[in-house]
Design a protein around this motif. Sequence first.
Motif, PDB file in Angstrom:
ATOM      1  N   VAL A 140       0.854  -1.179   0.000  1.00  0.00           N
ATOM      2  CA  VAL A 140       0.000   0.000   0.000  1.00  0.00           C
ATOM      3  C   VAL A 140       0.896   1.237   0.000  1.00  0.00           C
ATOM      4  O   VAL A 140       1.626   1.486   0.961  1.00  0.00           O
ATOM      5  CB  VAL A 140      -0.940   0.020   1.218  1.00  0.00           C
ATOM      6  N   ALA A 141       0.871   1.965  -1.092  1.00  0.00           N
ATOM      7  CA  ALA A 141       1.728   3.145  -1.225  1.00  0.00           C
ATOM      8  C   ALA A 141       1.119   4.080  -2.252  1.00  0.00           C
ATOM      9  O   ALA A 141       0.320   3.671  -3.096  1.00  0.00           O
ATOM     10  CB  ALA A 141       3.152   2.753  -1.629  1.00  0.00           C
ATOM     11  N   ASP A 142       1.512   5.334  -2.188  1.00  0.00           N
ATOM     12  CA  ASP A 142       1.030   6.346  -3.121  1.00  0.00           C
ATOM     13  C   ASP A 142       1.906   6.335  -4.370  1.00  0.00           C
ATOM     14  O   ASP A 142       3.143   6.342  -4.274  1.00  0.00           O
ATOM     15  CB  ASP A 142       1.076   7.725  -2.458  1.00  0.00           C
ATOM     16  N   GLU A 143       1.253   6.336  -5.537  1.00  0.00           N
ATOM     17  CA  GLU A 143       2.016   6.352  -6.791  1.00  0.00           C
ATOM     18  C   GLU A 143       2.874   7.606  -6.917  1.00  0.00           C
ATOM     19  O   GLU A 143       3.821   7.634  -7.700  1.00  0.00           O
ATOM     20  CB  GLU A 143       1.067   6.291  -7.993  1.00  0.00           C
ATOM     21  N   GLU A 144       2.563   8.644  -6.138  1.00  0.00           N
ATOM     22  CA  GLU A 144       3.325   9.883  -6.210  1.00  0.00           C
ATOM     23  C   GLU A 144       4.641   9.819  -5.438  1.00  0.00           C
ATOM     24  O   GLU A 144       5.467  10.713  -5.560  1.00  0.00           O
ATOM     25  CB  GLU A 144       2.485  11.048  -5.685  1.00  0.00           C
ATOM     26  N   CYS A 145       4.829   8.769  -4.625  1.00  0.00           N
ATOM     27  CA  CYS A 145       6.048   8.663  -3.812  1.00  0.00           C
ATOM     28  C   CYS A 145       6.371   7.184  -3.631  1.00  0.00           C
ATOM     29  O   CYS A 145       5.918   6.547  -2.677  1.00  0.00           O
ATOM     30  CB  CYS A 145       5.850   9.353  -2.467  1.00  0.00           C
ATOM     31  N   LEU A 146       7.157   6.623  -4.524  1.00  0.00           N
ATOM     32  CA  LEU A 146       7.430   5.188  -4.514  1.00  0.00           C
ATOM     33  C   LEU A 146       8.462   4.827  -3.441  1.00  0.00           C
ATOM     34  O   LEU A 146       9.530   5.445  -3.363  1.00  0.00           O
ATOM     35  CB  LEU A 146       7.942   4.742  -5.885  1.00  0.00           C
ATOM     36  N   PRO A 147       8.166   3.807  -2.613  1.00  0.00           N
ATOM     37  CA  PRO A 147       9.074   3.453  -1.516  1.00  0.00           C
ATOM     38  C   PRO A 147      10.084   2.373  -1.911  1.00  0.00           C
ATOM     39  O   PRO A 147      10.299   1.397  -1.181  1.00  0.00           O
ATOM     40  CB  PRO A 147       8.095   2.917  -0.467  1.00  0.00           C
ATOM     41  N   PHE A 148      10.728   2.525  -3.077  1.00  0.00           N
ATOM     42  CA  PHE A 148      11.655   1.509  -3.558  1.00  0.00           C
ATOM     43  C   PHE A 148      12.998   2.150  -3.896  1.00  0.00           C
ATOM     44  O   PHE A 148      13.081   3.335  -4.224  1.00  0.00           O
ATOM     45  CB  PHE A 148      11.098   0.805  -4.802  1.00  0.00           C
ATOM     46  N   LYS A 149      14.054   1.319  -3.809  1.00  0.00           N
ATOM     47  CA  LYS A 149      15.398   1.796  -4.099  1.00  0.00           C
ATOM     48  C   LYS A 149      15.607   1.941  -5.600  1.00  0.00           C
ATOM     49  O   LYS A 149      14.900   1.343  -6.409  1.00  0.00           O
ATOM     50  CB  LYS A 149      16.428   0.835  -3.512  1.00  0.00           C
ATOM     51  N   GLU A 150      16.613   2.692  -5.946  1.00  0.00           N
ATOM     52  CA  GLU A 150      16.980   2.879  -7.344  1.00  0.00           C
ATOM     53  C   GLU A 150      17.446   1.565  -7.961  1.00  0.00           C
ATOM     54  O   GLU A 150      18.038   0.715  -7.277  1.00  0.00           O
ATOM     55  CB  GLU A 150      18.086   3.931  -7.432  1.00  0.00           C
ATOM     56  N   ASN A 151      17.146   1.374  -9.239  1.00  0.00           N
ATOM     57  CA  ASN A 151      17.583   0.188  -9.998  1.00  0.00           C
ATOM     58  C   ASN A 151      17.089  -1.119  -9.365  1.00  0.00           C
ATOM     59  O   ASN A 151      17.849  -2.058  -9.163  1.00  0.00           O
ATOM     60  CB  ASN A 151      19.109   0.150 -10.114  1.00  0.00           C
ATOM     61  N   THR A 152      15.779  -1.175  -9.077  1.00  0.00           N
ATOM     62  CA  THR A 152      15.206  -2.346  -8.414  1.00  0.00           C
ATOM     63  C   THR A 152      14.486  -3.282  -9.379  1.00  0.00           C
ATOM     64  O   THR A 152      14.620  -4.504  -9.287  1.00  0.00           O
ATOM     65  CB  THR A 152      14.219  -1.913  -7.314  1.00  0.00           C
ATOM     66  N   PHE A 153      13.725  -2.723 -10.342  1.00  0.00           N
ATOM     67  CA  PHE A 153      12.810  -3.531 -11.143  1.00  0.00           C
ATOM     68  C   PHE A 153      13.274  -3.655 -12.596  1.00  0.00           C
ATOM     69  O   PHE A 153      13.839  -2.727 -13.166  1.00  0.00           O
ATOM     70  CB  PHE A 153      11.401  -2.939 -11.098  1.00  0.00           C
TER      71      PHE A 153
END
Length: 342
Positions: A140-153
């Motif tokens: 559950v997170a806001d698309e305006e502020c992604l809680p993931f590290k750089e170069n993850t996906f």
Amino acid sequence: MAAARALWRPGLPVPRGCGRLWAQPGRAAAAVAPPPPSGASPGARSPFDRRLKRKQKNWAALRPRPAECEYLRDEVGSGVADRVLDIPRTFPLALDLGSGRGYIARHLNQEVIEKLVQVDIAENVFKSTSESEIPTVSVVADEECLPFKENTFDLVVSSLSLHWVNDLPKAFREIHQVLKPDGVFIGAMFGGDTLYELRCSLQLAELEREGGFSPHVSPFVAVSDLGHLLSRAGFNTLTVDTDEIQVNYPGLFEVMEDLQGMGESNCSWNRKPLLHRDTMLAAAAIYQEMYGNSDGSVPATFQIFYMIGWKFHESQAKPAQRGSATVSLGDLAKIDKLLHQK
């Protein structure tokens, strides 16, 4: 502009012999616009009430039969999945941004995506997600502020979610940031011609009955701006194409009821807090008169923008240097003669 194509949701009774009339009878309640929370700055740079959008999506997800209003989301999710399948590779880790109940994942399998992270602003959508053979993690997170590290996906997908984001350039930059090099973003969002019939009918009715009008359909991005925004966010090898889907309903009230069931009610800060009964009845009559079909139904047009963008990697094909061509465009007229000489 792409030619409009019809879409229907099977399984519902067809009243009075009309074709593709899907929505259940009823009226959507008028939403009352709350004041902005402290710290929010509604306006051109922050047009949407994100807290209200979360409530709308949570309400829609808890309806007794939420799948009844999923026909459009499922169709567009299938379109995004088709574009993923066009890429001949397996993605170890993918992100579905604004996933809802899993409208993209249901059309894919583990041979394409080994693991999928589904993100949505509304927690209730994860209580009844669609079955998928892909192992998933719900966040559950806001698309305006992604809680993931750089170069993850390795892959980011999104279907019919980004049109409610306040800062679309920032959202594109964050998507680019969480992608690995040579990762790809494939998304779909509503375009500017979406629901033009509903917008025009409501505006004319308000002008007639109340002497002025206010927005009842949210603002959408123009296709001419989309490529520029993606390029400015850092994406390359861009592809943007459009599609139009036309859905037929018994009338205006059923259009608005299904939009509410999709979680697509207007959440603009400047929306009108009350829709008067006389104005709504006038709008329904105008809708029928201006756009009505011969079978008594009314169409609602949804314009869809599909977009594909890649994050740069050294292995990607590069354009040739300027002036390195060995054949002139002027020789194209002589191509048959050149081929015969060989």
